[in-house]
Write an enzyme that holds these catalytic residues in place. Structure first.
Site, PDB file in Angstrom:
ATOM      1  N   HIS A  69       5.848  63.273  28.155  1.00 61.16           N
ATOM      2  CA  HIS A  69       4.836  63.830  29.061  1.00 61.16           C
ATOM      3  C   HIS A  69       3.478  63.928  28.365  1.00 61.16           C
ATOM      4  O   HIS A  69       3.390  63.871  27.136  1.00 61.16           O
ATOM      5  CB  HIS A  69       5.247  65.231  29.525  1.00 61.16           C
ATOM      6  CG  HIS A  69       6.322  65.224  30.574  1.00 61.16           C
ATOM      7  ND1 HIS A  69       7.653  65.070  30.273  1.00 61.16           N
ATOM      8  CD2 HIS A  69       6.245  65.335  31.923  1.00 61.16           C
ATOM      9  CE1 HIS A  69       8.358  65.081  31.393  1.00 61.16           C
ATOM     10  NE2 HIS A  69       7.538  65.238  32.416  1.00 61.16           N
ATOM     11  N   LYS A 103       1.131  69.697  28.887  1.00 56.48           N
ATOM     12  CA  LYS A 103       2.301  70.326  29.514  1.00 56.48           C
ATOM     13  C   LYS A 103       2.700  71.584  28.747  1.00 56.48           C
ATOM     14  O   LYS A 103       2.785  71.562  27.516  1.00 56.48           O
ATOM     15  CB  LYS A 103       3.455  69.320  29.550  1.00 56.48           C
ATOM     16  CG  LYS A 103       4.712  69.852  30.206  1.00 56.48           C
ATOM     17  CD  LYS A 103       5.669  68.739  30.546  1.00 56.48           C
ATOM     18  CE  LYS A 103       6.976  69.283  31.122  1.00 56.48           C
ATOM     19  NZ  LYS A 103       6.771  70.102  32.314  1.00 56.48           N
TER      20      LYS A 103
HETATM   21  N1  LIG Z   1       8.441  69.280  40.305  1.00 48.23           N
HETATM   22  C1  LIG Z   1       7.617  68.271  40.033  1.00 48.23           C
HETATM   23  O1  LIG Z   1       7.724  67.158  40.577  1.00 48.23           O
HETATM   24  C2  LIG Z   1       6.495  68.531  39.060  1.00 48.23           C
HETATM   25  C3  LIG Z   1       5.514  67.553  38.828  1.00 48.23           C
HETATM   26  C4  LIG Z   1       4.459  67.867  37.976  1.00 48.23           C
HETATM   27  C5  LIG Z   1       4.398  69.117  37.393  1.00 48.23           C
HETATM   28  N2  LIG Z   1       5.380  70.031  37.627  1.00 48.23           N
HETATM   29  C6  LIG Z   1       5.313  71.395  37.111  1.00 48.23           C
HETATM   30  O2  LIG Z   1       4.307  72.088  37.849  1.00 48.23           O
HETATM   31  C7  LIG Z   1       3.721  73.117  37.033  1.00 48.23           C
HETATM   32  C8  LIG Z   1       2.223  72.952  37.028  1.00 48.23           C
HETATM   33  O3  LIG Z   1       1.862  71.726  36.423  1.00 48.23           O
HETATM   34  P1  LIG Z   1       0.325  71.252  36.333  1.00 48.23           P
HETATM   35  O4  LIG Z   1       0.310  70.063  35.467  1.00 48.23           O
HETATM   36  O5  LIG Z   1      -0.257  71.198  37.704  1.00 48.23           O
HETATM   37  O6  LIG Z   1      -0.311  72.491  35.537  1.00 48.23           O
HETATM   38  P2  LIG Z   1      -1.843  72.950  35.508  1.00 48.23           P
HETATM   39  O7  LIG Z   1      -1.965  73.820  34.303  1.00 48.23           O
HETATM   40  O8  LIG Z   1      -2.748  71.783  35.658  1.00 48.23           O
HETATM   41  O9  LIG Z   1      -1.999  73.836  36.832  1.00 48.23           O
HETATM   42  C9  LIG Z   1      -1.420  75.083  37.030  1.00 48.23           C
HETATM   43  C10 LIG Z   1      -2.417  75.924  37.822  1.00 48.23           C
HETATM   44  O10 LIG Z   1      -1.759  77.129  38.218  1.00 48.23           O
HETATM   45  C11 LIG Z   1      -2.692  78.183  38.093  1.00 48.23           C
HETATM   46  N3  LIG Z   1      -1.963  79.455  38.062  1.00 48.23           N
HETATM   47  C12 LIG Z   1      -1.367  80.054  37.002  1.00 48.23           C
HETATM   48  N4  LIG Z   1      -0.791  81.216  37.406  1.00 48.23           N
HETATM   49  C13 LIG Z   1      -1.039  81.334  38.729  1.00 48.23           C
HETATM   50  C14 LIG Z   1      -0.690  82.295  39.709  1.00 48.23           C
HETATM   51  N5  LIG Z   1       0.006  83.399  39.398  1.00 48.23           N
HETATM   52  N6  LIG Z   1      -1.074  82.094  41.000  1.00 48.23           N
HETATM   53  C15 LIG Z   1      -1.795  81.000  41.334  1.00 48.23           C
HETATM   54  N7  LIG Z   1      -2.153  80.044  40.441  1.00 48.23           N
HETATM   55  C16 LIG Z   1      -1.774  80.218  39.166  1.00 48.23           C
HETATM   56  C17 LIG Z   1      -3.484  77.843  36.829  1.00 48.23           C
HETATM   57  O11 LIG Z   1      -4.711  78.544  36.756  1.00 48.23           O
HETATM   58  C18 LIG Z   1      -3.656  76.334  37.001  1.00 48.23           C
HETATM   59  O12 LIG Z   1      -4.845  76.030  37.726  1.00 48.23           O
HETATM   60  C19 LIG Z   1       4.421  72.987  35.665  1.00 48.23           C
HETATM   61  O13 LIG Z   1       5.502  73.878  35.608  1.00 48.23           O
HETATM   62  C20 LIG Z   1       4.910  71.552  35.660  1.00 48.23           C
HETATM   63  O14 LIG Z   1       6.010  71.354  34.816  1.00 48.23           O
HETATM   64  C21 LIG Z   1       6.411  69.750  38.429  1.00 48.23           C
HETATM   65  O1  LIG Z   2       3.525  67.203  34.268  1.00 49.20           O
HETATM   66  C1  LIG Z   2       4.474  67.999  34.241  1.00 49.20           C
HETATM   67  O2  LIG Z   2       4.398  69.123  33.683  1.00 49.20           O
HETATM   68  C2  LIG Z   2       5.746  67.626  34.890  1.00 49.20           C
HETATM   69  N1  LIG Z   2       6.695  68.514  34.938  1.00 49.20           N
HETATM   70  C3  LIG Z   2       7.959  68.344  35.549  1.00 49.20           C
HETATM   71  C4  LIG Z   2       9.082  68.583  34.564  1.00 49.20           C
HETATM   72  O3  LIG Z   2       8.940  69.461  33.689  1.00 49.20           O
HETATM   73  O4  LIG Z   2      10.125  67.955  34.681  1.00 49.20           O
HETATM   74  C5  LIG Z   2       8.118  67.068  36.343  1.00 49.20           C
HETATM   75  C6  LIG Z   2       7.340  65.931  35.814  1.00 49.20           C
HETATM   76  C7  LIG Z   2       5.882  66.300  35.519  1.00 49.20           C
END
Ligand SMILES: NC(=O)c1ccc[n+]([C@@H]2O[C@H](COP(=O)([O-])OP(=O)(O)OC[C@H]3O[C@@H](n4cnc5c(N)ncnc54)[C@H](O)[C@@H]3O)[C@@H](O)[C@H]2O)c1
Ligand SMILES: O=C(O)C1=N[C@H](C(=O)O)CCC1
Length: 246
Positions: free
Chosen positions: A132, A136
């Site tokens: 990643h 992250k």
């Molecule tokens: N399930 C999936 O397909 C998938 C894909 C990508 C990322 N993710 C996950 O999503 C999460 C976020 O990833 P990202 O890359 O967007 O992170 P990021 O840091 O770019 O964004 C997170 C945002 O959430 C905000 N935030 C923090 N606490 C908050 C709260 N209590 N209420 C509202 N907003 C709040 C932060 O200020 C930030 O702007 C991570 O856990 C990542 O692993 C999951």
């Molecule tokens: O960018 C991230 O952070 C992502 N988080 C998810 C994970 O932890 O598996 C999904 C992929 C992107």
């Protein structure tokens, strides 16, 4: 019918992409796009809230949503069995409310996990490498942990024990983390988005299953499907594989 959607983490990498995707969908609209420190009272109109925030924030967010009878689609990672049990408890008195948690919303990632679970019955030895971007927050990735648990469940069902590993001397961390007896190795580099390799080894052969998300738009069809589905899917659902017709 138009679904009213709220987005939490709206100024983040994923949240901002979700806002655009919801705005571009014909059957839903963004009624609140909030980030840390914003007033959640603005979610009053939302029927479904999409959460992409932080593992440290997501449980409090979900407690708020459940208390206010708002369905949730959650991409944020960091869900332990204890957290899932707590959520099931919160949902018990709310029989019509739905929460969908998916560690990965990309179709290919869901398929890769499913294929890995199939392969696990035939190969006792399996390891995961997840790669990643370096911003992250968590390691291993939620996807890798979910994949490892799916491999462990498939092994248990088929009566397959983890393959032998002769390592007796190792530098701390050299063999990665162990998730339910599956080794998981985490790589963090700028330039990457989200990638996973599941490697299987057998007699004179290996099998590698690999998925690459090259852009965050890869997660959007799954997120929109989640929004459409969660309204009529009460209780807690973990994994998009339970929503897709695989
Ligand atoms: N399930 C999936 O397909 C998938 C894909 C990508 C990322 N993710 C996950 O999503 C999460 C976020 O990833 P990202 O890359 O967007 O992170 P990021 O840091 O770019 O964004 C997170 C945002 O959430 C905000 N935030 C923090 N606490 C908050 C709260 N209590 N209420 C509202 N907003 C709040 C932060 O200020 C930030 O702007 C991570 O856990 C990542 O692993 C999951
Ligand atoms: O960018 C991230 O952070 C992502 N988080 C998810 C994970 O932890 O598996 C999904 C992929 C992107």
């Amino acid at each position: 019918m138009t679904v009213n959607v709220g987005v939490l983490g709206a100024r983040g990498r994923m949240g901002a992409t979700v806002v655009k995707a919801v705005e571009g969908a014909g059957d839903m609209k963004v009624v609140a796009a909030l980030d840390a420190g914003d007033d959640f009272a603005a979610l009053a109109e939302a029927e479904v809230v999409v959460d992409f925030t932080h593992p440290d924030a997501v449980m409090d967010n979900l407690k708020y949503l459940v208390a206010h009878d708002i369905h949730a689609v959650v991409g944020t990672t960091g869900f332990s069995e204890e957290r899932l049990a707590e959520l099931r408890g919160l949902l018990e008195p709310k029989p019509s409310l739905g929460v969908l948690i998916a560690p990965n919303f990309a179709l290919g990632a869901v398929l890769a996990m499913r294929f890995a679970a199939q392969a696990a019955k035939f190969y006792a030895s399996a390891e995961i490498i997840e790669l990643h971007h370096n911003r992250k927050a968590d390691a291993p990735s939620g996807t890798a942990a979910h994949t490892a648990r799916m491999i462990a469940a498939a092994r248990a069902e088929a009566g397959v024990a983890p393959g032998p590993d002769a390592t007796t001397s190792e530098l701390d961390g050299a063999r990665g983390a162990s998730v339910e007896d599956v080794r998981v190795h985490s790589v963090r580099l700028p330039g990457l988005v989200a990638h996973e390799e599941i490697l299987f080894g057998g007699e004179g052969e290996t099998l590698t299953i690999r998925h690459d998300s090259l852009d965050r738009t890869s997660f959007m069809p799954g997120v929109l499907l989640g929004v459409r589905t969660v309204l009529t899917r009460p209780g807690l659902t973990v994994g998009l594989e339970n929503v897709l017709d695989l």
